[in-house]
Design a protein around this motif. Structure first.
Motif, PDB file in Angstrom:
ATOM      1  N   LEU A 173      39.466  67.851 -29.965  1.00  0.00           N
ATOM      2  CA  LEU A 173      40.533  68.738 -29.506  1.00  0.00           C
ATOM      3  C   LEU A 173      41.192  69.474 -30.668  1.00  0.00           C
ATOM      4  N   VAL A 174      41.567  68.733 -31.707  1.00  0.00           N
ATOM      5  CA  VAL A 174      42.333  69.326 -32.802  1.00  0.00           C
ATOM      6  C   VAL A 174      41.473  70.240 -33.668  1.00  0.00           C
ATOM      7  N   PHE A 175      40.304  69.763 -34.085  1.00  0.00           N
ATOM      8  CA  PHE A 175      39.469  70.532 -35.008  1.00  0.00           C
ATOM      9  C   PHE A 175      38.680  71.648 -34.329  1.00  0.00           C
ATOM     10  N   ASN A 176      38.246  71.398 -33.091  1.00  0.00           N
ATOM     11  CA  ASN A 176      37.312  72.327 -32.471  1.00  0.00           C
ATOM     12  C   ASN A 176      37.883  73.159 -31.326  1.00  0.00           C
ATOM     13  N   VAL A 177      38.778  72.585 -30.556  1.00  0.00           N
ATOM     14  CA  VAL A 177      39.241  73.258 -29.347  1.00  0.00           C
ATOM     15  C   VAL A 177      40.562  74.001 -29.548  1.00  0.00           C
ATOM     16  N   PHE A 178      41.507  73.411 -30.266  1.00  0.00           N
ATOM     17  CA  PHE A 178      42.809  74.053 -30.427  1.00  0.00           C
ATOM     18  C   PHE A 178      42.741  75.327 -31.265  1.00  0.00           C
ATOM     19  N   THR A 179      41.828  75.379 -32.229  1.00  0.00           N
ATOM     20  CA  THR A 179      41.731  76.527 -33.121  1.00  0.00           C
ATOM     21  C   THR A 179      41.058  77.720 -32.430  1.00  0.00           C
ATOM     22  N   THR A 180      41.366  78.914 -32.907  1.00  0.00           N
ATOM     23  CA  THR A 180      40.681  80.111 -32.405  1.00  0.00           C
ATOM     24  C   THR A 180      39.647  80.616 -33.400  1.00  0.00           C
TER      25      THR A 180
END
Length: 604
Positions: free
Chosen positions: A439-446
């Motif tokens: 979630l933090v490294f891959n999904v939250f970022t654009t």
């Protein structure tokens, strides 16, 4: 009651026979190749199709009458094979034009998975009965593991080597690591001239001493191809700790084979190598080994493997921290969990100081969408998550641009293949801690590449997903475990043939079709002495990676007069980048092939 049974048998026999006949006929007619065209319908002899369908249905009805077990198996196989063939063909469709859907291929594969899983669930008892006839002891299981590992290695090696041979990879990023290995061989240092177009240690960008593990292989076989092979080895090796974890959790041989197959077919496994080698490819193997040794309470091997995870990259410590948090909050091993968290935090600070000491600092702008203060650094991520969770959740569906659907595509490709295994945790919610890096490294970022299965940023997530899946499936009764594993095998295999398999064909065909052109380019490249200084076009740079004084002309900010210029003539923009240096009149043309390559040598 007997009458009712007969009626059910007639209905089921008709249903099974028609679906099997329809699937077989559609496969034989090759309709899977006409996904977005009605030409095959317009040109087809519909009367003949109905006749053939009726004949095949009658044959299948006869088989069902004699042996319904065989008829059901044939029905499932016909659907499964047709789905795989459709998935393979789907890669050739430009979905944004034909279906007004940028990620139509992914949606298409999801529908194929849904249809095939329905067929599987209908005859799952017969499938399990079929596999029950095949006894798999420890020795046979090991043969399966070796075959799966070799095939995975071969696929990754084939795709990446053909990428190199067809001049499909460039300075960024394969050329960097190919030249870095040559520097390591000759000087022992992880330096390159192309990462920032100046002689620089890779430690100035990432702290990744893990690359030295592959150096002995490169010393024996010094070639850019060897660098790709090192990656293929590291992607295949995680099968070993996966099997060890399955054994630790007492999974059956068949289930263990299924789990290793799921890893090998998972879209992000081979997909993570499509942009060539990166330090992340070492992460899955050593992270899974660390988890295994912590599970077995073997502290010395666990610490060694933990250090090797740290050596992958400065942010790799976060994965160990998350595993430690899981062991702490699940109360499985609070002591080791706390130690892992503390060591990870200390190492992260040390690794960042090393990167900063080499002058460039960590690349933290990839999480800029979570920064309230643009100059606040990585701490802004934590601040935003705590202070405004609604904004963070909204970022989960925030794509790279207004017309894109990259985030949704990524979530489907990562979650759908293993959904039944990942979310069957019962009441052990602490296990969802293992999904935090995803979630933090891959999904939250654009930052586009962080949520793309075709890039290298998923190898740590894959390790945690596999660990979570193994724990979950180990708590199911055998019948449910077989069903859940079977569903995941079906979904991963369909998505493998829709995402990975086409790459093998693409680069293989490209090499065969362009072989004459490639040989002409090779001839020009070979005219440059290995000791010469060179300015080169990006897509030619990897083939000159054994030269220690090489620069990518595209990224040079000022004219740099090297001994040789190697110009990619395949694109006008690439040619124009050499105009200024050629205008000096100091170079003579020594080799030229129209629309392919030009090689210039500095006049004496």
């Amino acid at each position: 009651m007997d009458k009712l049974k007969n009626e059910r048998a007639i209905v089921e026999g008709f249903f099974v026979s028609v679906i099997a006949a329809w699937g077989l006929l559609s496969t034989f007619r090759g309709t899977f190749g006409s996904i977005n065209s009605l030409d095959s319908v317009a040109k087809a002899n519909f009367s003949m199709i109905i006749l053939l369908l009726a004949v095949l249905t009658a044959i299948m009805a006869g088989i069902y009458y004699k042996e319904k077990f065989i008829a059901k198996i044939v029905m499932f196989i016909s659907v499964y094979i047709y789905a795989i063939l459709c998935a393979t063909s789907g890669d050739k469709v430009v979905w944004s034009k034909t279906n007004n859907n940028e990620i139509g291929d992914t949606y298409f594969m999801c529908m194929l998975c849904f249809i095939t899983v329905l067929a599987f669930l209908y005859i799952k008892d017969e499938i399990m009965q079929l596999f029950g006839y095949i006894k798999v002891n420890g020795k046979i299981a090991k043969i399966f593991f070796v075959i799966i590992g070799i095939l995975l290695f071969g696929i990754v090696a084939a795709v990446t080597i053909f990428r190199y041979k067809t001049y499909s990879n460039s300075t960024y990023d394969f050329g960097i690591f190919a030249q870095m290995y040559e520097y390591m061989k000759q000087t022992g240092k992880m330096t390159t001239t192309v990462e920032r177009n100046t002689l620089l240690s890779h430690f100035g960008v990432h702290f990744s001493p893990i690359f030295y593990i592959g150096l002995p292989i490169y010393m024996i076989f010094p070639s850019a191809i060897t660098v790709q092979v090192i990656q293929a080895i590291m992607v295949a090796l995680p099968i070993i700790p996966i099997v060890l974890l399955c054994r630790h959790y007492k999974l059956s041989n068949w289930i263990t084979v299924a789990v290793t197959l799921i890893y090998a077919l998972y879209p992000a496994t081979a997909g993570g190598t499509f942009y060539d080698i990166h330090e992340n490819c070492f992460l899955t193997f050593f992270l899974l080994l660390t988890i295994y040794f912590v599970e077995k309470k073997k502290d010395i091997p666990a610490i060694i493997c933990m250090l090797l995870v740290f050596f992958v990259k400065e942010d790799a410590a976060a994965y160990i921290m998350i595993v430690g948090a899981y062991f702490l909050f699940s109360r499985r091993d609070k002591k080791r969990g706390i130690i892992m968290i503390i060591l990870s935090a200390i190492y992260f600070v040390v690794a960042l100081s090393v990167v900063n000491s080499y002058g460039l600092g960590v690349l933290d702008d990839r999480f800029a969408n979570l920064y309230a203060d643009p100059n606040g650094g990585l701490g802004q991520v934590f601040k935003t998550i705590i202070a405004n969770p609604a904004y963070v959740i909204a970022q989960m569906i925030s794509n790279a641009d207004a017309t894109g659907m990259d985030k949704i595509q990524y979530l489907l490709l990562m979650i759908v293949p293993m959904a039944t295994m990942l979310f069957a945790t019962g009441k052990k919610y602490s296990r969802y801690i293992l999904m935090a890096p995803f979630l933090v490294f891959n999904v939250f970022t654009t930052y586009l590449y962080l949520h793309d299965v075709g890039f290298q940023y998923n190898f740590g997530v894959i390790a945690l997903f596999m660990y979570l899946a193994i724990m979950n499936i180990s708590e199911m009764d055998y019948k449910k475990a077989r069903t859940v594993a079977g569903i995941s095998v079906i979904c991963t295999s369909i998505m493998f043939f829709g995402t990975t398999y086409p790459r093998i064909n693409h680069y293989g065909e490209k090499y065969s079709t362009d072989k004459a052109k490639i040989e002409k380019i090779n001839k020009g490249i070979e005219m440059v002495p290995r000791t010469a200084s060179v300015a080169v076009s990006g897509f030619f740079m990897p083939h000159l990676s054994r030269n220690l004084d090489v620069y990518d002309q595209t990224h040079l900010k000022e004219v740099k007069e090297m001994e040789y210029l190697v110009v990619d003539e395949r694109g006008q923009e690439e040619k124009e980048k050499f105009d200024e240096v050629l205008a000096t009149g100091k170079y003579e043309l020594i080799y030229h092939e129209d629309n392919l390559i030009s090689v210039y040598h500095k006049k004496q």
